[in-house]
Design a protein around this motif. Sequence first.
Motif, mmCIF file in Angstrom:
data_model
loop_
_atom_site.group_PDB
_atom_site.id
_atom_site.type_symbol
_atom_site.label_atom_id
_atom_site.label_comp_id
_atom_site.label_asym_id
_atom_site.label_seq_id
_atom_site.Cartn_x
_atom_site.Cartn_y
_atom_site.Cartn_z
ATOM 1 N N SER A 326 0.821 -1.205 0.000
ATOM 2 C CA SER A 326 0.000 0.000 0.000
ATOM 3 C C SER A 326 0.859 1.261 0.000
ATOM 4 O O SER A 326 0.567 2.227 -0.719
ATOM 5 N N MET A 327 1.913 1.273 0.787
ATOM 6 C CA MET A 327 2.803 2.440 0.848
ATOM 7 C C MET A 327 3.432 2.711 -0.509
ATOM 8 O O MET A 327 3.470 3.861 -0.973
ATOM 9 N N CYS A 328 3.923 1.668 -1.161
ATOM 10 C CA CYS A 328 4.520 1.839 -2.489
ATOM 11 C C CYS A 328 3.492 2.357 -3.489
ATOM 12 O O CYS A 328 3.810 3.203 -4.341
ATOM 13 N N GLY A 329 2.249 1.856 -3.379
ATOM 14 C CA GLY A 329 1.206 2.302 -4.289
ATOM 15 C C GLY A 329 0.897 3.780 -4.125
ATOM 16 O O GLY A 329 0.773 4.518 -5.115
ATOM 17 N N ILE A 330 0.778 4.252 -2.876
ATOM 18 C CA ILE A 330 0.424 5.653 -2.635
ATOM 19 C C ILE A 330 1.545 6.588 -3.057
ATOM 20 O O ILE A 330 1.312 7.625 -3.697
ATOM 21 N N ILE A 331 2.775 6.226 -2.729
ATOM 22 C CA ILE A 331 3.909 7.084 -3.104
ATOM 23 C C ILE A 331 4.090 7.088 -4.623
ATOM 24 O O ILE A 331 4.359 8.139 -5.234
ATOM 25 N N GLY A 332 3.922 5.930 -5.251
ATOM 26 C CA GLY A 332 4.007 5.881 -6.713
ATOM 27 C C GLY A 332 2.922 6.713 -7.367
ATOM 28 O O GLY A 332 3.171 7.438 -8.341
ATOM 29 N N TYR A 333 1.713 6.639 -6.822
ATOM 30 C CA TYR A 333 0.599 7.465 -7.313
ATOM 31 C C TYR A 333 0.929 8.946 -7.157
ATOM 32 O O TYR A 333 0.655 9.760 -8.061
ATOM 33 N N ALA A 334 1.513 9.306 -6.028
ATOM 34 C CA ALA A 334 1.817 10.715 -5.750
ATOM 35 C C ALA A 334 2.675 11.325 -6.848
ATOM 36 O O ALA A 334 2.371 12.414 -7.371
ATOM 37 N N TRP A 335 3.722 10.632 -7.226
ATOM 38 C CA TRP A 335 4.698 11.244 -8.143
ATOM 39 C C TRP A 335 4.361 11.025 -9.607
ATOM 40 O O TRP A 335 4.681 11.878 -10.454
ATOM 41 N N THR A 336 3.718 9.913 -9.951
ATOM 42 C CA THR A 336 3.311 9.746 -11.353
ATOM 43 C C THR A 336 2.212 10.745 -11.710
ATOM 44 O O THR A 336 2.198 11.302 -12.816
ATOM 45 N N ALA A 337 1.289 10.978 -10.760
ATOM 46 C CA ALA A 337 0.239 11.972 -11.007
ATOM 47 C C ALA A 337 0.826 13.385 -11.043
ATOM 48 O O ALA A 337 0.462 14.196 -11.904
#
Length: 440
Positions: A326-337
Amino acid sequence: MSKSSISEHVQPVYCALPFKRKVLIIIIVTLAGFLGPVSGNIYVPILPHLERVFSVSTSVINGTVSVFMVVFAIAPLFWASWADYGGRKTLYLIPLIIFIISNILLSSVPANIVALYILRISQAFGASSVMSVGAGTIADIIEPKHRAKAISIFMWGPQLGPVLGPILSLIPWRWSFAFLAFFGAFVYLLIMFLLPETLRYLVGNCEGYTGYFVKPKLFQEKIVEGYPKPPKPSLKVYWKLIKFKPVLLSSVNAGLLFASFYGLMVTFAHVLEDYKFSRVQVSVSYICPGISLILGSTIGGWLSDKQEKKIPEHRFSLQIIGLIISMCGIIGYAWTAYKHVHVASVFVFTFLSGFGMTWVFVSNTTYLTECSTNQPATNVAIGNFMRNLAAAICTAIINPILKKTGFGWCLTGLGFLNLVSIGFVVVLVKYGPKWRSEYK
C-alpha cells in the motif's frame, strides 16, 4: 467406555446451522454492508460536478464527505454495543429505516447545501450499523479458524462500494439516492424475513432454528443458558476496550492506513480530470481501486486463516506485506500523477494501494472479533471509528495541505504513515498474547 460417557465429552458444534444457511446469512449481511460505502462512493466521483450544482467551493463540498465519514465513524459505537448486548437483528432493522428515509429525501428535496449536509448526516447514521454488527454476526456463526475467509467475503459489500458507486454516479445524482432507497428497502425485507438472530448469549449455537424463513420480530428473547452475559453498554465499557492495547493498536493501525488511502481516493477524480477524462471516464475509472479492494480482501482472508494457528496474533505477520504494498502504491501514485506520467501508471499504483490496504483490513477486522470474544461487534465498531474518523480528518485537511506542500509531497507523507503501522504490527505480534491473557 460407554456411548453415553463418550457423548458427554463431545464438544457441541460452534454453530448448528447448515452450511447453506450460513452462506445465505453471509450474503444478506454482505448486501447490507454494501449500503454505507456505496452511499459514500456514489458521491466521490461527482464532487467537481456537485460543486457547480450547489455553487460552493471544493472545501465546502468536501465537507459533506467529511461529515458523512465522521458520523459513519461515531454512530457504530452506539449501535454495536447494543448489538452485543441485546441482539443483532434489531440493530439492522432500526438504522436501515433511517437510511431509507434519508435517501428518499435526498432524491427529492431542492438543491440546498444545508439540506445536503443534514441529510448526509442522517444517511450515514442509518447506514453505519452494518459493518460492525455484520462482523458480529459472522463471529456468531463462523469459528475462528475459518473466520477470516468469511469476513473477506463480508467485506465484499463495503468494497463493492468503490466499484459500483462510481458507475451509479453516472445517472443523475438524485436518481442515485433513489436507487439507494429502493435497494435499502430490498435489503430490509431480506433481513426481516430471512436473517435469524445469531447473538450467542440469546440463541446459543442456533440449534433451535429450522427452515429458512423467520418470524418477523424486533426483539429476540433469550432461549438458551450457559453463555456469558455481555456487559451492558456504557461509557465505562467502551473506555475499558479502548484502553485494551490489542484493540487500540490494531484500530489506530487501520485508521492510519485508511487515512492514507482515502487521501488518494478524494484526489483521484481531480487527477483524472487533469488527464482530460470526461465525467463518465472518471466514474468508470473508480472500478480499478474497487477491484483491487476485492482481490486484496479475498487473498488476504484466505492467507490469514492459513496463518492463524490457534493464536490470533499470527494473522499480523502478513500485514507487513500489505502495508509495504500500500505504501509503495500511494507514493508511486503521488509522483506519477504530479509529474503527469502516462495515466496507466496512475492506475497501476492506485490498484496497489487498494490491494495492500484491504489485505491488511481483513486480518485486522478478524483479529478484532477474536481478542475479546463476547464483544466482537463493539471491537469492530471501535476499529471502524478510528478508520472513518481518520478518513474524515484526511478529507477535511488534505486540500489546504496540498496547496502548501504540493501534490507529490503531500501524498508521500500519507504513504509514509504506513511505516508507523508496521511498528504497531511488530508490537502486537510480540506483546498481544500477553495483553489478551491479562484482560478481564
